[in-house]
Motif scaffolding. Sequence first.
Motif, PDB file in Angstrom:
ATOM      1  N   SER A 135       1.614   5.502   2.850  1.00  0.00           N
ATOM      2  CA  SER A 135       1.250   6.912   3.025  1.00  0.00           C
ATOM      3  C   SER A 135      -0.230   6.996   3.373  1.00  0.00           C
ATOM      4  O   SER A 135      -1.062   6.400   2.691  1.00  0.00           O
ATOM      5  N   LEU A 136      -0.535   7.760   4.440  1.00  0.00           N
ATOM      6  CA  LEU A 136      -1.915   7.923   4.897  1.00  0.00           C
ATOM      7  C   LEU A 136      -2.376   9.346   4.593  1.00  0.00           C
ATOM      8  O   LEU A 136      -1.750  10.327   5.010  1.00  0.00           O
ATOM      9  N   TYR A 137      -3.480   9.463   3.858  1.00  0.00           N
ATOM     10  CA  TYR A 137      -4.064  10.744   3.504  1.00  0.00           C
ATOM     11  C   TYR A 137      -5.416  10.874   4.200  1.00  0.00           C
ATOM     12  O   TYR A 137      -6.217   9.924   4.194  1.00  0.00           O
ATOM     13  N   TYR A 159     -10.348   8.542   4.318  1.00  0.00           N
ATOM     14  CA  TYR A 159      -8.910   8.319   4.288  1.00  0.00           C
ATOM     15  C   TYR A 159      -8.539   7.584   2.997  1.00  0.00           C
ATOM     16  O   TYR A 159      -9.321   6.795   2.459  1.00  0.00           O
ATOM     17  N   LYS A 160      -7.319   7.846   2.572  1.00  0.00           N
ATOM     18  CA  LYS A 160      -6.737   7.082   1.456  1.00  0.00           C
ATOM     19  C   LYS A 160      -5.390   6.551   1.928  1.00  0.00           C
ATOM     20  O   LYS A 160      -4.577   7.302   2.478  1.00  0.00           O
ATOM     21  N   ILE A 161      -5.163   5.267   1.707  1.00  0.00           N
ATOM     22  CA  ILE A 161      -3.887   4.642   2.061  1.00  0.00           C
ATOM     23  C   ILE A 161      -3.222   4.167   0.779  1.00  0.00           C
ATOM     24  O   ILE A 161      -3.827   3.451  -0.029  1.00  0.00           O
ATOM     25  N   VAL A 162      -1.974   4.596   0.577  1.00  0.00           N
ATOM     26  CA  VAL A 162      -1.215   4.249  -0.624  1.00  0.00           C
ATOM     27  C   VAL A 162      -0.007   3.410  -0.205  1.00  0.00           C
ATOM     28  O   VAL A 162       0.748   3.802   0.697  1.00  0.00           O
ATOM     29  N   ALA A 163       0.169   2.254  -0.855  1.00  0.00           N
ATOM     30  CA  ALA A 163       1.319   1.375  -0.600  1.00  0.00           C
ATOM     31  C   ALA A 163       2.238   1.401  -1.816  1.00  0.00           C
ATOM     32  O   ALA A 163       1.782   1.246  -2.950  1.00  0.00           O
ATOM     33  N   GLU A 164       3.546   1.590  -1.558  1.00  0.00           N
ATOM     34  CA  GLU A 164       4.520   1.672  -2.643  1.00  0.00           C
ATOM     35  C   GLU A 164       5.764   0.861  -2.272  1.00  0.00           C
ATOM     36  O   GLU A 164       6.191   0.837  -1.124  1.00  0.00           O
ATOM     37  N   LYS A 165       6.319   0.214  -3.285  1.00  0.00           N
ATOM     38  CA  LYS A 165       7.562  -0.537  -3.101  1.00  0.00           C
ATOM     39  C   LYS A 165       8.293  -0.587  -4.434  1.00  0.00           C
ATOM     40  O   LYS A 165       7.668  -0.721  -5.491  1.00  0.00           O
ATOM     41  N   GLU A 166       9.615  -0.478  -4.376  1.00  0.00           N
ATOM     42  CA  GLU A 166      10.408  -0.505  -5.603  1.00  0.00           C
ATOM     43  C   GLU A 166      10.153  -1.791  -6.377  1.00  0.00           C
ATOM     44  O   GLU A 166      10.073  -2.880  -5.810  1.00  0.00           O
ATOM     45  N   ASN A 167       9.995  -1.647  -7.668  1.00  0.00           N
ATOM     46  CA  ASN A 167       9.770  -2.757  -8.602  1.00  0.00           C
ATOM     47  C   ASN A 167       8.381  -3.388  -8.471  1.00  0.00           C
ATOM     48  O   ASN A 167       8.156  -4.508  -8.943  1.00  0.00           O
ATOM     49  N   PHE A 168       7.461  -2.644  -7.824  1.00  0.00           N
ATOM     50  CA  PHE A 168       6.060  -3.069  -7.755  1.00  0.00           C
ATOM     51  C   PHE A 168       5.174  -1.904  -8.182  1.00  0.00           C
ATOM     52  O   PHE A 168       5.542  -0.734  -8.029  1.00  0.00           O
ATOM     53  N   LYS A 169       4.010  -2.234  -8.716  1.00  0.00           N
ATOM     54  CA  LYS A 169       3.032  -1.203  -9.042  1.00  0.00           C
ATOM     55  C   LYS A 169       2.366  -0.735  -7.751  1.00  0.00           C
ATOM     56  O   LYS A 169       1.963  -1.559  -6.924  1.00  0.00           O
ATOM     57  N   PRO A 170       2.253   0.592  -7.535  1.00  0.00           N
ATOM     58  CA  PRO A 170       1.607   1.067  -6.304  1.00  0.00           C
ATOM     59  C   PRO A 170       0.130   0.667  -6.267  1.00  0.00           C
ATOM     60  O   PRO A 170      -0.502   0.450  -7.296  1.00  0.00           O
ATOM     61  N   ALA A 171      -0.412   0.594  -5.047  1.00  0.00           N
ATOM     62  CA  ALA A 171      -1.835   0.269  -4.862  1.00  0.00           C
ATOM     63  C   ALA A 171      -2.387   1.170  -3.768  1.00  0.00           C
ATOM     64  O   ALA A 171      -1.641   1.651  -2.900  1.00  0.00           O
ATOM     65  N   LYS A 188      -1.026  12.830   5.875  1.00  0.00           N
ATOM     66  CA  LYS A 188      -0.910  12.935   7.330  1.00  0.00           C
ATOM     67  C   LYS A 188       0.294  12.178   7.880  1.00  0.00           C
ATOM     68  O   LYS A 188       0.872  12.570   8.885  1.00  0.00           O
ATOM     69  N   GLU A 189       0.672  11.089   7.206  1.00  0.00           N
ATOM     70  CA  GLU A 189       1.738  10.260   7.769  1.00  0.00           C
ATOM     71  C   GLU A 189       2.293   9.342   6.690  1.00  0.00           C
ATOM     72  O   GLU A 189       1.574   8.866   5.815  1.00  0.00           O
ATOM     73  N   THR A 190       3.603   9.093   6.766  1.00  0.00           N
ATOM     74  CA  THR A 190       4.269   8.128   5.894  1.00  0.00           C
ATOM     75  C   THR A 190       5.189   7.273   6.753  1.00  0.00           C
ATOM     76  O   THR A 190       5.913   7.801   7.601  1.00  0.00           O
ATOM     77  N   LYS A 191       5.148   5.976   6.528  1.00  0.00           N
ATOM     78  CA  LYS A 191       6.036   5.107   7.300  1.00  0.00           C
ATOM     79  C   LYS A 191       6.445   3.897   6.464  1.00  0.00           C
ATOM     80  O   LYS A 191       5.776   3.526   5.495  1.00  0.00           O
ATOM     81  N   LEU A 192       7.579   3.314   6.856  1.00  0.00           N
ATOM     82  CA  LEU A 192       8.087   2.103   6.219  1.00  0.00           C
ATOM     83  C   LEU A 192       7.675   0.920   7.078  1.00  0.00           C
ATOM     84  O   LEU A 192       7.933   0.891   8.283  1.00  0.00           O
ATOM     85  N   ILE A 193       7.016  -0.038   6.456  1.00  0.00           N
ATOM     86  CA  ILE A 193       6.479  -1.157   7.233  1.00  0.00           C
ATOM     87  C   ILE A 193       6.989  -2.481   6.668  1.00  0.00           C
ATOM     88  O   ILE A 193       7.483  -2.565   5.553  1.00  0.00           O
ATOM     89  N   ASN A 194       6.858  -3.515   7.476  1.00  0.00           N
ATOM     90  CA  ASN A 194       7.216  -4.871   7.066  1.00  0.00           C
ATOM     91  C   ASN A 194       5.974  -5.749   7.033  1.00  0.00           C
ATOM     92  O   ASN A 194       5.684  -6.508   7.951  1.00  0.00           O
ATOM     93  N   GLY A 195       5.211  -5.567   5.997  1.00  0.00           N
ATOM     94  CA  GLY A 195       4.060  -6.439   5.774  1.00  0.00           C
ATOM     95  C   GLY A 195       2.772  -5.996   6.438  1.00  0.00           C
ATOM     96  O   GLY A 195       1.707  -6.042   5.837  1.00  0.00           O
TER      97      GLY A 195
END
Length: 350
Positions: free
Chosen positions: A72-74, A99-111, A80-87
């Motif tokens: 997620s891009l703030y 800007y703030k960029i947030v990375a999230e994935k199931e079973n992981f702590k967000p960063a 402003k935008e959210t997308k699913l990425i592969n690495g």
Amino acid sequence: SFEFEVNCNKSYKIVAEKENFILAEIDINTSDTDKINITEILELTPIKCDQFIDLEVFNGESEQLLNNTTISLYQNNILKETKLINGVFKFKLKCNETYKIVAEKENFKPAEIIIDTDNTNDIQISKTLNLEPIKCNQLITGIVLDKNTNKPLPNSIITFYKTETLIDSIQVNTGATFKYPLKCKTKYKITVSHENYISSSFQLHTSEKHNLELTKKILLDPSLEFVTIRKVKMIKTNPIYFDLDQAKIRPDAAKELDKVVAVLLKYPTIKLKIKSHTDSRAPDNYNMILSNKRAASTINYIISKGINPARITGRGYGETELVNKCSNGVKCTNTEHQLNRRTEFIVIDE
């Protein structure tokens, strides 16, 4: 706005400049008319200023790139935008913004990461984010029951192995229920035992699903072959009788020893310790010698039936391990003395 005083019948060029804008200019030719106002407009077009970010998202534990991560891009705290990425992902950012960029994935702590762009156009920014995996556990719960009566078996012992290594042993509660945490993606062997019941084992391979609860009903068969006496597991037999002052195996004793042989053949990993005992109604040294002879006869008989000698140990104990008060000089009944005349087939390894 600005004002210039110019002369009549002249040519002028006015140039407007500002940082991060495209320069603008205008040509003016004055006439011979005195004291008039000339109004002109100059428009400055901003120079397009963009920066580009390459971000890689890693598993903080394995240091491998993470697939299927939501980014997620703030911009100034506005999504402003959210997308699913592969690495790896790329974003175009405007200059002089936060800007703030947030990375999230199931079973992981967000960063997240904060990026402040400057006014340098067309530069590449490289960043990394590490997501720490949330510890993955599952829970096994269950109950231990008598297979024939379906009654709970409190005091059952449950032993957990991982790759044949003992990791823990627990006792079920008074209701014969239990619960135990397990790690995800792990192979376990679980063994359940209870006095006078045949032990049961099963394999369990946990999945990668977090917080999964597994339920198991464990049924134990009453043992027709084993018995626990004084907290020691033994092969169940009727008394082994010998003639007076003799160590020769009698036919009735042979029938009982054949039961022991059958158990050893059925369970090829079992090892036994044979203990031969007498009562106290003879001299101590005599009883020790006699019990040793009887233990030897018993062991030899079992070995003669094809049992590996490495699975059998034993000796006589004379009257050194009486099960009651009937020691030297104590008046007891024949029945009480008979309790001390016994041969025990103790399971020392399964």
